[in-house]
Design a protein around this motif. Structure first.
Motif, PDB file in Angstrom:
ATOM      1  N   VAL A  38       0.968  -1.292  -0.024  1.00 55.70           N
ATOM      2  CA  VAL A  38      -0.032   0.119   0.028  1.00 55.70           C
ATOM      3  C   VAL A  38       0.934   1.357  -0.086  1.00 55.70           C
ATOM      4  CG1 VAL A  38      -1.721   1.295   1.272  1.00 55.70           C
ATOM      5  CG2 VAL A  38      -2.014  -1.231   1.314  1.00 55.70           C
ATOM      6  N   MET A  39       1.892   1.192   0.653  1.00 59.23           N
ATOM      7  CA  MET A  39       3.018   2.115   0.875  1.00 59.23           C
ATOM      8  C   MET A  39       4.088   2.030  -0.255  1.00 59.23           C
ATOM      9  SD  MET A  39       2.077   3.980   3.384  1.00 59.23           S
ATOM     10  CE  MET A  39       3.327   5.016   3.763  1.00 59.23           C
ATOM     11  N   GLY A  40       3.768   1.305  -1.352  1.00 55.95           N
ATOM     12  CA  GLY A  40       4.690   1.241  -2.335  1.00 55.95           C
ATOM     13  C   GLY A  40       5.845   0.027  -2.544  1.00 55.95           C
ATOM     14  N   GLY A  41       5.644  -0.820  -1.267  1.00 55.69           N
ATOM     15  CA  GLY A  41       6.491  -1.832  -1.324  1.00 55.69           C
ATOM     16  C   GLY A  41       7.938  -1.506  -1.459  1.00 55.69           C
ATOM     17  N   LYS A  42       8.543  -0.462  -0.968  1.00 53.57           N
ATOM     18  CA  LYS A  42       9.743  -0.124  -0.787  1.00 53.57           C
ATOM     19  C   LYS A  42      10.282   0.310   0.688  1.00 53.57           C
ATOM     20  CE  LYS A  42      10.107   0.968  -5.430  1.00 53.57           C
ATOM     21  NZ  LYS A  42      11.318   0.720  -6.362  1.00 53.57           N
ATOM     22  N   SER A  43      11.238   0.889   0.812  1.00 47.81           N
ATOM     23  CA  SER A  43      11.689   1.185   1.952  1.00 47.81           C
ATOM     24  C   SER A  43      12.077   2.753   1.761  1.00 47.81           C
ATOM     25  CB  SER A  43      13.014   0.641   2.653  1.00 47.81           C
ATOM     26  OG  SER A  43      12.621  -0.799   3.009  1.00 47.81           O
ATOM     27  N   ASP A  44      12.191   3.455   2.999  1.00 45.47           N
ATOM     28  CA  ASP A  44      12.615   4.795   2.990  1.00 45.47           C
ATOM     29  C   ASP A  44      13.870   4.716   3.930  1.00 45.47           C
ATOM     30  OD1 ASP A  44      10.427   5.863   1.746  1.00 45.47           O
ATOM     31  OD2 ASP A  44       9.212   5.553   3.692  1.00 45.47           O
ATOM     32  N   PRO A  45      15.247   4.265   3.467  1.00 45.01           N
ATOM     33  CA  PRO A  45      16.338   4.091   4.165  1.00 45.01           C
ATOM     34  C   PRO A  45      17.133   5.116   4.758  1.00 45.01           C
ATOM     35  CG  PRO A  45      16.523   3.587   2.061  1.00 45.01           C
ATOM     36  CD  PRO A  45      15.317   3.942   2.056  1.00 45.01           C
ATOM     37  N   TYR A  46      17.517   5.139   5.795  1.00 49.88           N
ATOM     38  CA  TYR A  46      18.644   6.100   6.300  1.00 49.88           C
ATOM     39  C   TYR A  46      19.569   5.105   7.130  1.00 49.88           C
ATOM     40  CZ  TYR A  46      16.373   6.026  10.913  1.00 49.88           C
ATOM     41  OH  TYR A  46      15.750   5.434  11.954  1.00 49.88           O
ATOM     42  N   TYR A  47      20.730   5.690   7.641  1.00 50.93           N
ATOM     43  CA  TYR A  47      21.574   5.005   8.253  1.00 50.93           C
ATOM     44  C   TYR A  47      22.256   5.797   9.570  1.00 50.93           C
ATOM     45  CZ  TYR A  47      25.626   7.491   6.205  1.00 50.93           C
ATOM     46  OH  TYR A  47      26.678   8.174   5.557  1.00 50.93           O
ATOM     47  N   GLU A  48      22.518   5.023  10.643  1.00 50.72           N
ATOM     48  CA  GLU A  48      23.190   5.595  11.688  1.00 50.72           C
ATOM     49  C   GLU A  48      24.505   5.321  11.951  1.00 50.72           C
ATOM     50  OE1 GLU A  48      19.241   6.552  14.187  1.00 50.72           O
ATOM     51  OE2 GLU A  48      20.028   4.590  14.558  1.00 50.72           O
ATOM     52  N   VAL A  49      25.500   5.830  12.571  1.00 50.06           N
ATOM     53  CA  VAL A  49      26.925   5.415  12.952  1.00 50.06           C
ATOM     54  C   VAL A  49      26.462   5.349  14.340  1.00 50.06           C
ATOM     55  CG1 VAL A  49      29.205   5.958  12.724  1.00 50.06           C
ATOM     56  CG2 VAL A  49      27.704   6.325  10.796  1.00 50.06           C
ATOM     57  N   TRP A  50      27.151   4.147  14.968  1.00 49.33           N
ATOM     58  CA  TRP A  50      27.003   3.956  16.426  1.00 49.33           C
ATOM     59  C   TRP A  50      28.467   3.652  16.724  1.00 49.33           C
ATOM     60  CZ3 TRP A  50      22.826   4.198  19.836  1.00 49.33           C
ATOM     61  CH2 TRP A  50      21.734   4.316  19.302  1.00 49.33           C
ATOM     62  N   ASP A  51      28.883   4.232  18.007  1.00 49.44           N
ATOM     63  CA  ASP A  51      30.407   3.745  18.763  1.00 49.44           C
ATOM     64  C   ASP A  51      29.876   2.695  19.364  1.00 49.44           C
ATOM     65  OD1 ASP A  51      32.375   3.501  20.289  1.00 49.44           O
ATOM     66  OD2 ASP A  51      33.119   5.657  20.372  1.00 49.44           O
ATOM     67  N   VAL A  52      30.353   1.510  19.284  1.00 47.32           N
ATOM     68  CA  VAL A  52      30.055   0.594  20.051  1.00 47.32           C
ATOM     69  C   VAL A  52      30.924  -0.269  20.899  1.00 47.32           C
ATOM     70  CG1 VAL A  52      28.025  -0.397  18.398  1.00 47.32           C
ATOM     71  CG2 VAL A  52      30.399  -1.246  18.098  1.00 47.32           C
ATOM     72  N   THR A  53      32.025   0.496  21.277  1.00 47.98           N
ATOM     73  CA  THR A  53      33.006   0.284  21.842  1.00 47.98           C
ATOM     74  C   THR A  53      32.613  -0.052  23.275  1.00 47.98           C
ATOM     75  OG1 THR A  53      34.594   1.601  20.643  1.00 47.98           O
ATOM     76  CG2 THR A  53      35.557   0.934  22.853  1.00 47.98           C
ATOM     77  N   HIS A  54      31.643   0.585  23.974  1.00 54.69           N
ATOM     78  CA  HIS A  54      31.503   0.316  25.303  1.00 54.69           C
ATOM     79  C   HIS A  54      30.013   0.348  25.566  1.00 54.69           C
ATOM     80  CE1 HIS A  54      35.321   1.404  26.566  1.00 54.69           C
ATOM     81  NE2 HIS A  54      35.538   2.730  25.884  1.00 54.69           N
ATOM     82  N   SER A  55      29.420   0.053  26.611  1.00 54.44           N
ATOM     83  CA  SER A  55      27.809   0.084  26.852  1.00 54.44           C
ATOM     84  C   SER A  55      27.601   1.247  27.755  1.00 54.44           C
ATOM     85  CB  SER A  55      27.609  -1.309  27.450  1.00 54.44           C
ATOM     86  OG  SER A  55      26.142  -1.383  27.518  1.00 54.44           O
ATOM     87  N   PRO A  56      26.523   2.154  27.562  1.00 50.66           N
ATOM     88  CA  PRO A  56      25.909   2.047  26.312  1.00 50.66           C
ATOM     89  C   PRO A  56      26.414   2.438  24.989  1.00 50.66           C
ATOM     90  CG  PRO A  56      25.288   3.907  27.535  1.00 50.66           C
ATOM     91  CD  PRO A  56      26.317   3.087  28.314  1.00 50.66           C
TER      92      PRO A  56
END
Length: 102
Positions: A38-56
């Motif tokens: 219904v929404m066109g069968g696509k995606s509206d993509p974007y990306y995020e860059v995360w520093d995953v060295t430590h939690s959180p």
């Protein structure tokens, strides 16, 4: 809540000083269609860059949203990275109804 489409891991190991600017020019290829037909069968993509060295984990940057596209080419994005830290790029489908902000 946005739907995760893909993720990529990277380590900032070739950086010689403590902090550097990382320039990203990314594109997606054959990403998953997360919107209904219904929404066109696509995606509206974007990306995020995360520093995953430590939690959180720490969100360091977010790209622009490319509307209705499974093969997006995002605008150039610059973010600061720290030598020795590990980073992850997560690709999401923007959800107009949910809490996702761009």
């Amino acid at each position: 809540t946005p739907s995760e489409i893909a993720k990529v891991e990277a380590k900032a190991s070739s950086i010689h000083t403590k902090c550097r600017v990382l320039t990203l020019q990314l594109k997606g290829v054959a990403l998953a269609a997360k919107d209904s037909w219904v929404m066109g069968g696509k995606s509206d993509p974007y990306y995020e860059v995360w520093d995953v060295t430590h939690s959180p984990e720490i969100l360091t940057a977010r790209s622009n949203v490319v509307k209705a596209c499974l093969n997006p080419e995002w605008k150039v994005l610059e973010t600061e990275v720290i030598s020795g830290h590990s980073y992850m790029v997560r690709v999401w489908d923007y959800d107009r109804i949910g809490r996702c902000n761009t």
